[in-house]
Design a protein around this motif. Structure first.
Motif, PDB file in Angstrom:
ATOM      1  N   UNK A   7       0.812  -1.229   0.000  1.00  0.00           N
ATOM      2  CA  UNK A   7       0.000   0.000   0.000  1.00  0.00           C
ATOM      3  C   UNK A   7       0.838   1.269   0.000  1.00  0.00           C
ATOM      4  N   UNK A   8       2.161   1.116  -0.063  1.00  0.00           N
ATOM      5  CA  UNK A   8       3.034   2.271  -0.202  1.00  0.00           C
ATOM      6  C   UNK A   8       3.747   2.740   1.048  1.00  0.00           C
ATOM      7  N   UNK A   9       3.383   2.236   2.220  1.00  0.00           N
ATOM      8  CA  UNK A   9       4.034   2.667   3.458  1.00  0.00           C
ATOM      9  C   UNK A   9       5.501   2.241   3.457  1.00  0.00           C
ATOM     10  N   UNK A  10       6.365   3.128   3.934  1.00  0.00           N
ATOM     11  CA  UNK A  10       7.799   2.852   4.018  1.00  0.00           C
ATOM     12  C   UNK A  10       8.142   2.367   5.421  1.00  0.00           C
ATOM     13  N   UNK A  11       9.016   1.350   5.506  1.00  0.00           N
ATOM     14  CA  UNK A  11       9.314   0.733   6.801  1.00  0.00           C
ATOM     15  C   UNK A  11      10.777   0.802   7.224  1.00  0.00           C
ATOM     16  N   UNK A  12      11.659   1.364   6.429  1.00  0.00           N
ATOM     17  CA  UNK A  12      13.081   1.275   6.782  1.00  0.00           C
ATOM     18  C   UNK A  12      13.416   1.915   8.130  1.00  0.00           C
ATOM     19  N   UNK A  13      12.692   2.927   8.565  1.00  0.00           N
ATOM     20  CA  UNK A  13      12.966   3.543   9.870  1.00  0.00           C
ATOM     21  C   UNK A  13      12.647   2.584  11.013  1.00  0.00           C
ATOM     22  N   UNK A  14      11.753   1.627  10.785  1.00  0.00           N
ATOM     23  CA  UNK A  14      11.365   0.685  11.839  1.00  0.00           C
ATOM     24  C   UNK A  14      12.137  -0.631  11.775  1.00  0.00           C
ATOM     25  N   UNK A  15      12.942  -0.810  10.722  1.00  0.00           N
ATOM     26  CA  UNK A  15      13.675  -2.065  10.539  1.00  0.00           C
ATOM     27  C   UNK A  15      15.157  -1.806  10.264  1.00  0.00           C
ATOM     28  N   UNK A  16      15.860  -1.175  11.219  1.00  0.00           N
ATOM     29  CA  UNK A  16      17.267  -0.841  10.981  1.00  0.00           C
ATOM     30  C   UNK A  16      18.152  -2.074  10.797  1.00  0.00           C
ATOM     31  N   UNK A  17      17.752  -3.207  11.343  1.00  0.00           N
ATOM     32  CA  UNK A  17      18.526  -4.428  11.163  1.00  0.00           C
ATOM     33  C   UNK A  17      18.509  -4.881   9.703  1.00  0.00           C
ATOM     34  N   UNK A  18      17.383  -4.738   9.023  1.00  0.00           N
ATOM     35  CA  UNK A  18      17.320  -5.089   7.608  1.00  0.00           C
ATOM     36  C   UNK A  18      18.062  -4.074   6.749  1.00  0.00           C
ATOM     37  N   UNK A  19      17.978  -2.814   7.115  1.00  0.00           N
ATOM     38  CA  UNK A  19      18.711  -1.784   6.380  1.00  0.00           C
ATOM     39  C   UNK A  19      20.206  -2.064   6.468  1.00  0.00           C
ATOM     40  N   UNK A  20      20.694  -2.419   7.639  1.00  0.00           N
ATOM     41  CA  UNK A  20      22.120  -2.734   7.803  1.00  0.00           C
ATOM     42  C   UNK A  20      22.508  -3.968   6.987  1.00  0.00           C
ATOM     43  N   UNK A  21      21.669  -5.005   7.006  1.00  0.00           N
ATOM     44  CA  UNK A  21      21.966  -6.226   6.246  1.00  0.00           C
ATOM     45  C   UNK A  21      21.956  -5.960   4.746  1.00  0.00           C
ATOM     46  N   UNK A  48       5.917  -9.602  13.977  1.00  0.00           N
ATOM     47  CA  UNK A  48       6.100  -8.776  12.777  1.00  0.00           C
ATOM     48  C   UNK A  48       5.292  -7.487  12.893  1.00  0.00           C
ATOM     49  N   UNK A  49       4.074  -7.577  13.364  1.00  0.00           N
ATOM     50  CA  UNK A  49       3.252  -6.384  13.557  1.00  0.00           C
ATOM     51  C   UNK A  49       3.882  -5.439  14.581  1.00  0.00           C
ATOM     52  N   UNK A  50       4.428  -5.993  15.653  1.00  0.00           N
ATOM     53  CA  UNK A  50       5.106  -5.151  16.657  1.00  0.00           C
ATOM     54  C   UNK A  50       6.251  -4.389  16.016  1.00  0.00           C
ATOM     55  N   UNK A  51       7.050  -5.080  15.186  1.00  0.00           N
ATOM     56  CA  UNK A  51       8.172  -4.416  14.515  1.00  0.00           C
ATOM     57  C   UNK A  51       7.687  -3.346  13.546  1.00  0.00           C
ATOM     58  N   UNK A  52       6.643  -3.638  12.795  1.00  0.00           N
ATOM     59  CA  UNK A  52       6.160  -2.721  11.765  1.00  0.00           C
ATOM     60  C   UNK A  52       5.482  -1.482  12.331  1.00  0.00           C
ATOM     61  N   UNK A  53       5.026  -1.555  13.569  1.00  0.00           N
ATOM     62  CA  UNK A  53       4.318  -0.418  14.164  1.00  0.00           C
ATOM     63  C   UNK A  53       5.082   0.214  15.325  1.00  0.00           C
ATOM     64  N   UNK A  58      11.250   2.352  20.653  1.00  0.00           N
ATOM     65  CA  UNK A  58      11.291   0.897  20.732  1.00  0.00           C
ATOM     66  C   UNK A  58      12.034   0.219  19.581  1.00  0.00           C
ATOM     67  N   UNK A  59      12.370   0.955  18.536  1.00  0.00           N
ATOM     68  CA  UNK A  59      12.931   0.357  17.319  1.00  0.00           C
ATOM     69  C   UNK A  59      14.208  -0.438  17.600  1.00  0.00           C
ATOM     70  N   UNK A  60      15.167   0.149  18.279  1.00  0.00           N
ATOM     71  CA  UNK A  60      16.448  -0.533  18.539  1.00  0.00           C
ATOM     72  C   UNK A  60      16.282  -1.748  19.433  1.00  0.00           C
ATOM     73  N   UNK A  61      15.482  -1.613  20.463  1.00  0.00           N
ATOM     74  CA  UNK A  61      15.250  -2.738  21.380  1.00  0.00           C
ATOM     75  C   UNK A  61      14.582  -3.904  20.651  1.00  0.00           C
ATOM     76  N   UNK A  62      13.594  -3.609  19.822  1.00  0.00           N
ATOM     77  CA  UNK A  62      12.902  -4.677  19.098  1.00  0.00           C
ATOM     78  C   UNK A  62      13.792  -5.297  18.021  1.00  0.00           C
ATOM     79  N   UNK A  63      14.667  -4.503  17.420  1.00  0.00           N
ATOM     80  CA  UNK A  63      15.601  -5.062  16.437  1.00  0.00           C
ATOM     81  C   UNK A  63      16.520  -6.079  17.098  1.00  0.00           C
TER      82      UNK A  63
END
Length: 110
Positions: A7-21, A48-53, A58-63
Motif C-alpha cells: 500500500x506504499x508505506x515505508x518501513x526502513x525507519x522501523x527495521x534498521x537491522x534489515x537496512x544494515x543487512x 512482525x506487527x510489533x516491529x512494523x508499528x 522501541x525500534x532498537x530494542x525490538x531489532x
C-alpha cells in the motif's frame, strides 16, 4: 534501501537491522519478497506487527529482541537490468548457489 509495503508505506525507519543487512547486497537490486520475524520457535505475525508499528523509542530494542528477515520470492532487477523475461536458471546462477536456490520445488541448474 527502500522497504515498501504493497500500500506504499515505508518501513526502513522501523527495521534498521534489515537496512544494515542490505548494505551487503548489490546497489541496483529490486526484489519482491516478504518480511518475517521469528517468535518462540516459529514465525510470528504478532512479532512482525510489533516491529512494523514500533515507535522510535522501541525500534532498537525490538531489532535486538525480534530480528526481522526478508525472504526473497523474485529478483526483478539486478545491476539495472530487468530480469523478468529471462530464463530462471540464468537468474539463479547470477544471484545464488545451486544449494540455496529453489523455485517451485526444483533446484536451479548451473
Amino acid at each position: 534501501m527502500l522497504l515498501q509495503l504493497r500500500r506504499g508505506a515505508l518501513l526502513q525507519a522501523r527495521l534498521p537491522d534489515l537496512v544494515a543487512a542490505a548494505r551487503e547486497l548489490p546497489q541496483m537490486l529490486v526484489a519482491d519478497g516478504g518480511l518475517v520475524v521469528w517468535g518462540t520457535g516459529a514465525l510470528s505475525f504478532e512479532a512482525l506487527q510489533r516491529r512494523a508499528t514500533a515507535g522510535r523509542r522501541d525500534v532498537s530494542r525490538l531489532a535486538e529482541s525480534l530480528p526481522a528477515y526478508f525472504v526473497v520470492f523474485d529478483v526483478l532487477q539486478l545491476d539495472g537490468r530487468e530480469l523478468l523475461g529471462g530464463p530462471y536458471t540464468a537468474l539463479c546462477s547470477r544471484c545464488c548457489s545451486p544449494s540455496t536456490c529453489w523455485r517451485r520445488r526444483r533446484r536451479c541448474a548451473r
